[in-house]
Enzyme design. Structure first.
Site, PDB file in Angstrom:
ATOM      1  N   LYS A 116       4.786 -11.130 -12.103  1.00 21.64           N
ATOM      2  CA  LYS A 116       3.422 -11.520 -11.766  1.00 21.64           C
ATOM      3  C   LYS A 116       3.357 -12.912 -11.125  1.00 21.64           C
ATOM      4  O   LYS A 116       2.499 -13.164 -10.284  1.00 21.64           O
ATOM      5  CB  LYS A 116       2.548 -11.501 -13.018  1.00 21.64           C
ATOM      6  CG  LYS A 116       2.271 -10.104 -13.574  1.00 21.64           C
ATOM      7  CD  LYS A 116       1.310 -10.209 -14.759  1.00 21.64           C
ATOM      8  CE  LYS A 116       1.381  -9.029 -15.702  1.00 21.64           C
ATOM      9  NZ  LYS A 116       0.716  -7.830 -15.263  1.00 21.64           N
ATOM     10  N   GLU A 200      -3.338 -18.109 -17.007  1.00 23.01           N
ATOM     11  CA  GLU A 200      -4.439 -17.922 -16.068  1.00 23.01           C
ATOM     12  C   GLU A 200      -5.743 -18.352 -16.696  1.00 23.01           C
ATOM     13  O   GLU A 200      -5.941 -18.195 -17.898  1.00 23.01           O
ATOM     14  CB  GLU A 200      -4.588 -16.416 -15.729  1.00 23.01           C
ATOM     15  CG  GLU A 200      -3.783 -15.988 -14.549  1.00 23.01           C
ATOM     16  CD  GLU A 200      -3.909 -14.495 -14.262  1.00 23.01           C
ATOM     17  OE1 GLU A 200      -4.781 -13.816 -14.832  1.00 23.01           O
ATOM     18  OE2 GLU A 200      -3.093 -14.026 -13.451  1.00 23.01           O
ATOM     19  N   ARG A 296       3.233   1.865  -7.397  1.00 25.31           N
ATOM     20  CA  ARG A 296       3.457   3.261  -7.792  1.00 25.31           C
ATOM     21  C   ARG A 296       2.131   3.989  -7.716  1.00 25.31           C
ATOM     22  O   ARG A 296       1.090   3.390  -7.479  1.00 25.31           O
ATOM     23  CB  ARG A 296       3.958   3.317  -9.235  1.00 25.31           C
ATOM     24  CG  ARG A 296       3.039   2.548 -10.163  1.00 25.31           C
ATOM     25  CD  ARG A 296       3.341   2.777 -11.612  1.00 25.31           C
ATOM     26  NE  ARG A 296       2.817   1.728 -12.471  1.00 25.31           N
ATOM     27  CZ  ARG A 296       1.610   1.693 -12.997  1.00 25.31           C
ATOM     28  NH1 ARG A 296       0.755   2.657 -12.745  1.00 25.31           N
ATOM     29  NH2 ARG A 296       1.222   0.704 -13.765  1.00 25.31           N
TER      30      ARG A 296
END
Ligand code: ADP
Ligand code: ADP
Ligand code: MG
Length: 642
Positions: A116, A200, A296
């Site tokens: 990430k 975050e 995906r």
């Protein structure tokens, strides 16, 4: 086009891929573990290859064995589904090295999005807005704490290698940071073998809106957005497309950002760019930030298929076989609205505890798309994700699609495991959700109302009793020989026991329940009680009956001869609430513990569950060790008698 493909997955997604591939005339090879020898995906496939033991590490994660199976069966390409090896770039390299095609993006694109922190840095460079935060290499706890302080609370700690909501912790106050960090890192290193985290800013009243993208390695298009804000513990529960309240302007901004993200990494195949959106002031073109890209096919892809008419698996196969993008952006339009509800074997009131069981009943009504990997009689094992099915509905408007979802759920019958069916039904009736007011906190905020249960009615009890009693249609004649005959039985639902007396009354039966008496009769294979059609009740085991309808009730029928549960076991013995792996035991014999103290951790299906002491006491005996695989109900820790 290929003539044979192998599907390196199981369950509903393997069935989903096989369905489209076979409709395109391709032969499909399934792979399976010991636990799945009789699974639906094996039955559907043209050929199936056994991989090994039930544990994913012994079967579905064995890239080498899967590639060998593809070569041995003449498959030219491998579809990874989602989960397992779908986002593993080393597997992609190995597939290509074996001369096979991986139906998905390049290893390089997966690597670019795999962590990430690196993905966020890359997206920032490509001009895609990202959530403010710290994503540096310095993992020193003091440094991370200082970063969190600077960002300002609340913050979210995320495992850089995370997925499925694991390794994520919300921290509301500086004083809680150190503990949350330690537990996020611990979970991340067991789950992903990588303890690195990023921090975050926690977006308040967040909405999760993601954009479906599709690339051919050079160019990409987007297939609009999905709103997945209805979540519990960071996991999606009901998804929809398009997002309620979306404006053309914001849709264009998000779509372009997602296409930029995909093209920046030369993306090939189906992918999803997930954004977090600040829902506190309505949707604004400057109020969305990149969270991560899932390289995906996504669990919730059917809602996009429903509103665009595109079969995403067909597109995956065509692009993997070398075709360029099947259509241009301007050719894609949205038609109506769609919902998907994830039906899980899980115990909602117990905190969404995953459950297992053999599906003694599994039936769905007409009028909905059902994507499932299990059939009636199949088992939800502790080894894999406990999803039973995805129930997908479409309609010209959001209200119609949602009403259809509610009806489809009410007509769904599952027995043999507890499920979230009733909870999903309650969600479809939630006033805020119906009005399109969604955010990721909705479920947690309203959990009490969403899990509140109506009292059991005498009609339901009588239906259960008649199904348990089951005179059948033919037995009636014989029964009258001993008339008047009264049968007393007990049916148990949760903590409530109901004493019922059934006796012959004319052509039917009289059901006495407390001071109430109901009349039951059999008409055309169904029970009618007091003149109305009774809720359908099915005997689902030697000592169990399920009553279906808007609310499913599972009754047990105690055998009057068997002795009741061991008296007093209750709080003195800590039992495994479900089958799982004992991760840690924190106490030893002789320790004094207080009520609520953490005694052990059990890992089952994606989640860790803390087992705590039911009362104060002294530990008498430790009956399981870290590393033990235990059955539901196994005794793990015993306290000394009071
Ligand atoms: P989605 O956003 O499509 O819901 P999730 O992150 O919930 O994706 O995961 C989709 C599937 O992939 C789930 O069935 C989950 O079990 C599996 N999965 C996701 N991440 C991981 C992971 N890191 N390790 C193992 N399985 C994973
Ligand atoms: P995973 O890889 O586990 O899917 P994500 O980064 O996609 O992790 O986040 C999962 C969920 O956590 C999101 O759908 C959202 O509900 C919540 N979430 C993630 N980041 C934030 C944030 N910065 N602020 C608020 N909620 C967030
Ligand atoms: Mg995610």
């Amino acid at each position: 086009m290929f003539d044979t493909i192998l599907i390196a997955n199981r369950g509903e997604i393997a069935c989903r891929v096989i369905k489209t591939a076979q409709s395109m005339g391709l032969r499909c090879v399934a792979v399976y573990s010991d636990a799945d020898a009789k699974a639906a995906h094996v039955a559907m496939a043209d050929r199936a290859v056994h991989l090994g033991g039930a544990r994913p590490a012994d079967s579905y994660l064995r890239g080498d064995a899967i590639i060998e199976a593809a070569l041995a069966t003449g498959a030219q390409a491998i579809h990874p589904g989602y989960g397992f090896l779908s986002e593993n770039p080393d597997f992609v390299d190995a597939v290509e090295a074996a001369g096979l095609v991986f139906i998905g993006p390049s290893a390089k694109a997966i690597r670019a999005m795999g962590l990430k922190d690196a993905a966020k840095a890359l997206m920032e460079k490509a001009g895609v807005p990202i959530v403010p935060g710290y994503m540096g290499d310095n993992q020193d706890p003091a440094h991370l704490q200082a970063q969190a302080d600077a960002i300002g609370y609340p913050v979210l700690i995320k495992a850089v290698a995370g997925g499925g909501g694991k390794g994520m912790r919300l921290v509301e106050h500086a004083r809680d940071f150190a503990d949350a960090l330690a537990s996020a890192q611990g979970e991340a290193s067991t789950a992903f073998g990588n303890s690195a985290v990023l921090i975050e800013k926690y977006i308040e009243q967040p909405r999760h809106i993601e954009v479906q993208v599709f690339g051919d390695g050079t160019k990409a298009v987007h297939l609009f957005e999905r709103d997945c804000s209805l979540q519990r513990r960071h996991q999606k529960v009901i998804e929809e497309a398009p997002a309620p309240g979306m404006t053309d302007e914001m849709r264009a901004a998000m779509g372009q950002a997602a296409v930029r993200a995909a093209e920046a990494i030369g993306y090939k195949g189906a992918g999803t760019v997930e954004f977090i959106v600040d829902g506190s002031q309505g949707l604004r073109p400057d109020g969305f930030w990149f969270m991560e890209m899932n390289t995906r096919l996504q669990v919730e892809h059917p809602v996009t298929e429903a509103i665009t008419g595109v079969d995403l698996v067909e597109w995956q196969l065509r692009v993997a076989a070398g075709e360029s993008l099947p259509c241009a952006q301007e050719d894609l339009t949205i038609s109506g609205h769609a919902f998907e509800a994830r039906l899980y074997a899980e115990d909602v009131p117990a905190g969404f505890l995953p459950a297992t069981g053999t599906l003694s009943r599994l039936a769905f009504p007409e009028g909905a798309r059902i994507d499932s990997g299990v059939r009636e009689g199949d088992t939800i094992s502790p080894w894999y994700d406990p999803m039973i099915a995805k129930v997908i509905t479409h309609g010209p408007t959001r209200a119609v699609a949602l009403a259809r979802l509610g009806a489809a759920l009410a007509g769904t019958q599952v027995a043999g495991s507890v499920t979230n069916l009733e909870f999903l039904g309650a969600l479809t009736r939630h006033t805020g959700f119906r009005a399109g007011e969604v955010d990721t906190g909705l479920i947690a905020r309203d959990i009490d109302a969403l899990t509140a249960t109506e009292p059991v009615t005498s009609l339901q009890v009588a239906s259960a009793a008649m199904a348990a009693f089951d005179p059948g249609d033919e037995a009636l004649a014989g029964f009258t020989l001993w008339a008047p005959l009264t049968q007393a039985l007990e049916v148990v639902q949760g903590d409530d026991r109901y004493a019922v007396r059934i006796s012959r009354a004319g052509a039917g039966w009289q059901v006495a329940l407390g001071d109430e008496t109901l009349q039951a009769e059999r008409r055309a294979g169904a029970w009618w009680i007091n003149g109305a059609r009774a809720p359908e009740a099915v005997r689902t085991g030697r000592d169990s009956v399920s009553v279906f309808g808007a609310r499913t009730l599972h009754f047990t029928i105690p055998d009057p001869l068997s002795v009741a549960e061991v008296a007093g076991a209750g709080a003195g013995v800590v039992l495994a609430p479900m089958p799982g792996l004992v991760k840690a035991v924190f106490v030893s014999a002789g320790d004094m513990v207080e009520k609520g103290a953490r005694l052990a951790i059990l890992e089952a299906m994606k989640m860790e569950h803390t087992l705590s002491a039911g009362r104060d006491g002294t530990v008498a005996e430790i009956l399981a060790q870290a590393g033990d695989q235990v059955e539901a109900g196994a005794a793990l820790i015993a306290l000394e008698d009071e």
